[in-house]
Design an enzyme around this catalytic site. Structure first.
Site, PDB file in Angstrom:
ATOM      1  N   MET A 222     -22.322  16.087 -35.290  1.00 56.69           N
ATOM      2  CA  MET A 222     -21.687  17.387 -35.866  1.00 56.69           C
ATOM      3  C   MET A 222     -21.097  18.316 -34.818  1.00 56.69           C
ATOM      4  O   MET A 222     -20.966  19.432 -34.985  1.00 56.69           O
ATOM      5  CB  MET A 222     -22.483  18.111 -37.020  1.00 56.69           C
ATOM      6  CG  MET A 222     -22.852  17.417 -37.852  1.00 56.69           C
ATOM      7  SD  MET A 222     -23.784  18.412 -39.516  1.00 56.69           S
ATOM      8  CE  MET A 222     -24.901  18.996 -38.654  1.00 56.69           C
TER       9      MET A 222
ATOM     10  N   HIS B  81     -27.496  14.671 -27.460  1.00 49.60           N
ATOM     11  CA  HIS B  81     -26.234  14.102 -27.931  1.00 49.60           C
ATOM     12  C   HIS B  81     -25.886  12.976 -26.663  1.00 49.60           C
ATOM     13  O   HIS B  81     -25.495  12.157 -26.807  1.00 49.60           O
ATOM     14  CB  HIS B  81     -25.272  14.716 -28.278  1.00 49.60           C
ATOM     15  CG  HIS B  81     -25.509  15.828 -29.734  1.00 49.60           C
ATOM     16  ND1 HIS B  81     -25.380  17.018 -29.528  1.00 49.60           N
ATOM     17  CD2 HIS B  81     -25.497  15.517 -30.745  1.00 49.60           C
ATOM     18  CE1 HIS B  81     -25.505  17.566 -30.710  1.00 49.60           C
ATOM     19  NE2 HIS B  81     -25.696  16.618 -31.548  1.00 49.60           N
TER      20      HIS B  81
ATOM     21  N   GLY C 138     -30.619   9.726 -33.187  1.00 51.17           N
ATOM     22  CA  GLY C 138     -31.791  10.554 -32.470  1.00 51.17           C
ATOM     23  C   GLY C 138     -33.195  10.512 -33.315  1.00 51.17           C
ATOM     24  O   GLY C 138     -33.184  10.456 -34.615  1.00 51.17           O
TER      25      GLY C 138
ATOM     26  N   LYS D 259     -35.240  12.918 -33.121  1.00 51.86           N
ATOM     27  CA  LYS D 259     -35.161  14.126 -33.412  1.00 51.86           C
ATOM     28  C   LYS D 259     -35.281  14.626 -35.118  1.00 51.86           C
ATOM     29  O   LYS D 259     -35.899  15.352 -35.670  1.00 51.86           O
ATOM     30  CB  LYS D 259     -34.198  15.130 -32.776  1.00 51.86           C
ATOM     31  CG  LYS D 259     -33.766  16.343 -33.321  1.00 51.86           C
ATOM     32  CD  LYS D 259     -34.701  17.285 -32.639  1.00 51.86           C
ATOM     33  CE  LYS D 259     -34.493  18.854 -33.184  1.00 51.86           C
ATOM     34  NZ  LYS D 259     -33.530  19.182 -33.874  1.00 51.86           N
TER      35      LYS D 259
HETATM   36  P1  PAJ Z   1     -26.180  16.399 -35.372  1.00 49.66           P
HETATM   37  O1  PAJ Z   1     -27.308  17.163 -35.512  1.00 49.66           O
HETATM   38  O2  PAJ Z   1     -25.045  16.841 -34.351  1.00 49.66           O
HETATM   39  O3  PAJ Z   1     -26.869  15.119 -34.443  1.00 49.66           O
HETATM   40  C1  PAJ Z   1     -26.305  13.968 -34.159  1.00 49.66           C
HETATM   41  C2  PAJ Z   1     -27.301  13.084 -33.413  1.00 49.66           C
HETATM   42  O4  PAJ Z   1     -27.785  13.803 -32.467  1.00 49.66           O
HETATM   43  C3  PAJ Z   1     -28.191  12.751 -34.492  1.00 49.66           C
HETATM   44  O5  PAJ Z   1     -28.662  11.262 -34.528  1.00 49.66           O
HETATM   45  C4  PAJ Z   1     -29.615  13.533 -33.990  1.00 49.66           C
HETATM   46  O6  PAJ Z   1     -30.759  12.861 -34.437  1.00 49.66           O
HETATM   47  C5  PAJ Z   1     -29.405  13.531 -32.503  1.00 49.66           C
HETATM   48  N1  PAJ Z   1     -30.024  14.406 -31.912  1.00 49.66           N
HETATM   49  C6  PAJ Z   1     -29.833  15.756 -31.973  1.00 49.66           C
HETATM   50  N2  PAJ Z   1     -30.800  16.502 -31.311  1.00 49.66           N
HETATM   51  C7  PAJ Z   1     -31.335  15.497 -30.421  1.00 49.66           C
HETATM   52  C8  PAJ Z   1     -32.337  15.615 -29.172  1.00 49.66           C
HETATM   53  N3  PAJ Z   1     -32.881  16.776 -29.041  1.00 49.66           N
HETATM   54  N4  PAJ Z   1     -32.772  14.359 -28.999  1.00 49.66           N
HETATM   55  C9  PAJ Z   1     -32.216  13.048 -29.209  1.00 49.66           C
HETATM   56  N5  PAJ Z   1     -31.345  13.050 -30.173  1.00 49.66           N
HETATM   57  C10 PAJ Z   1     -31.027  14.500 -30.861  1.00 49.66           C
HETATM   58  O7  PAJ Z   1     -27.478  14.522 -37.365  1.00 49.66           O
HETATM   59  C11 PAJ Z   1     -26.348  14.896 -37.352  1.00 49.66           C
HETATM   60  O8  PAJ Z   1     -25.672  15.671 -36.633  1.00 49.66           O
HETATM   61  C12 PAJ Z   1     -25.674  14.805 -38.880  1.00 49.66           C
HETATM   62  O9  PAJ Z   1     -26.539  14.692 -39.950  1.00 49.66           O
HETATM   63  C13 PAJ Z   1     -24.788  13.263 -38.797  1.00 49.66           C
HETATM   64  C14 PAJ Z   1     -25.788  12.143 -38.670  1.00 49.66           C
HETATM   65  C15 PAJ Z   1     -23.773  13.251 -37.823  1.00 49.66           C
HETATM   66  C16 PAJ Z   1     -24.254  13.213 -40.284  1.00 49.66           C
HETATM   67  O10 PAJ Z   1     -23.584  14.128 -40.650  1.00 49.66           O
END
Ligand code: PAJ
Length: 270
Positions: free
Chosen positions: A21, A28, A138, A140
């Site tokens: 997002m 990310h 992730g 997370k």
């Molecule tokens: P968003 O919150 O932007 O996260 C995108 C991806 O990054 C997800 O797979 C999330 O688990 C991962 N992510 C976020 N923070 C992280 C961290 N600290 N360490 C590792 N990975 C991390 O999750 C979403 O978006 C939405 O729900 C989406 C899957 C895009 C659907 O709209």
């Protein structure tokens, strides 16, 4: 996007998708780096999906920085950024929704009604448009990863789902786009979430296996002024509650730091 993906597939190129997002941080970027190593064409999607936000949640004020995101994407070796508008993704209100049962019995799902329907449905749409061979998520958002894995398997989507570890700030705070909402005072209190998981893990290492004791150890670390939404101990595969740990379990929590809802988790095993 579909036309480009069709061409790449015809040329035998492996497409990797990292759905986000936006408001990218190093969590990310770790997914993009893993994606770069796994395929020929690396696609980043940035879409703040309205259908996964509740009416009282932060859709309208979700942080956005497209220029910054594209710079980070470029540096991480992204080939395509797919950045659809809400009107392009939802030309009309969808009548079709994807519901993933039982994995959504607990944790965030009951506290965010409709959230995982929105997530599973939009990820399915992104898969159909981008047609990746591999998609990276992730840990997370552990429950989200499990829901998407199961959706992809149940619907024979043919996309390999890869999970990556949580990336943290140096002081332990799990990286999140929503950390941008925190005041400096809230940022300090937010540290108690990762401390809570570490405290429970220490008890686990000392031999404690009872959910009630481990959950209590975690809750005891939560700072004043932080409101716990839940602390749950669940099986890492089924996400069903665990009373006594006999196989790997996930300790997961959500808490409000001011108005900001943060989540974090840790696997207890071995
Ligand atoms: P968003 O919150 O932007 O996260 C995108 C991806 O990054 C997800 O797979 C999330 O688990 C991962 N992510 C976020 N923070 C992280 C961290 N600290 N360490 C590792 N990975 C991390 O999750 C979403 O978006 C939405 O729900 C989406 C899957 C895009 C659907 O709209």
């Amino acid at each position: 996007m579909r036309i480009r993906s069709d061409d790449f597939r015809r040329d035998g190129r492996a497409i990797v998708l990292v759905p986000t997002m936006g408001y990218l941080h190093d969590g990310h970027v770790s997914l993009l780096t893993a994606g770069r190593a796994r395929g020929d064409i690396l696609v980043l999607s940035i879409f703040v999906n309205p259908t996964q936000f509740g009416p009282n949640e932060d859709y309208a004020r979700y942080p956005r920085d497209l220029a910054g995101d594209l710079a980070k994407a470029h540096a991480a070796g992204v080939d395509f950024a797919f950045v659809p508008t809400a009107a392009a993704m939802y030309p009309r209100a969808p009548l079709t929704r994807i519901v993933v049962d039982t994995l959504t019995d607990g944790l965030c799902s009951p506290r965010r009604p409709g959230h995982f329907v929105g997530v599973a449905s939009v990820v399915a749409k992104l898969f159909h448009v981008v047609q990746p061979h591999v998609a990276i998520f992730g840990e997370k958002d552990y429950q989200q990863l499990m829901v998407i894995r199961r959706m992809a398997a149940d619907l024979d989507v043919g996309v390999e789902i890869v999970g990556m570890p949580i990336v943290r700030e140096r002081d332990g705070l799990a990286m999140s786009s929503r950390n941008a909402y925190l005041s400096s005072d809230e940022r300090v209190r937010a540290l108690s979430l990762s401390r809570a998981l570490a405290a429970a893990e220490a008890r686990f290492r000392d031999g404690e296996r009872a959910a009630t004791a481990l959950i209590a150890a975690a809750k005891a670390e939560i700072a004043d002024g932080v409101t716990v939404d839940y602390v749950e101990l669940v099986d890492t595969d089924t996400l069903q509650p665990v009373d006594t740990i006999v196989r790997p379990a996930l300790l997961a929590l959500a808490a409000f730091v001011g108005k900001t809802r943060l989540i974090d988790n840790r696997v207890l095993s071995g």
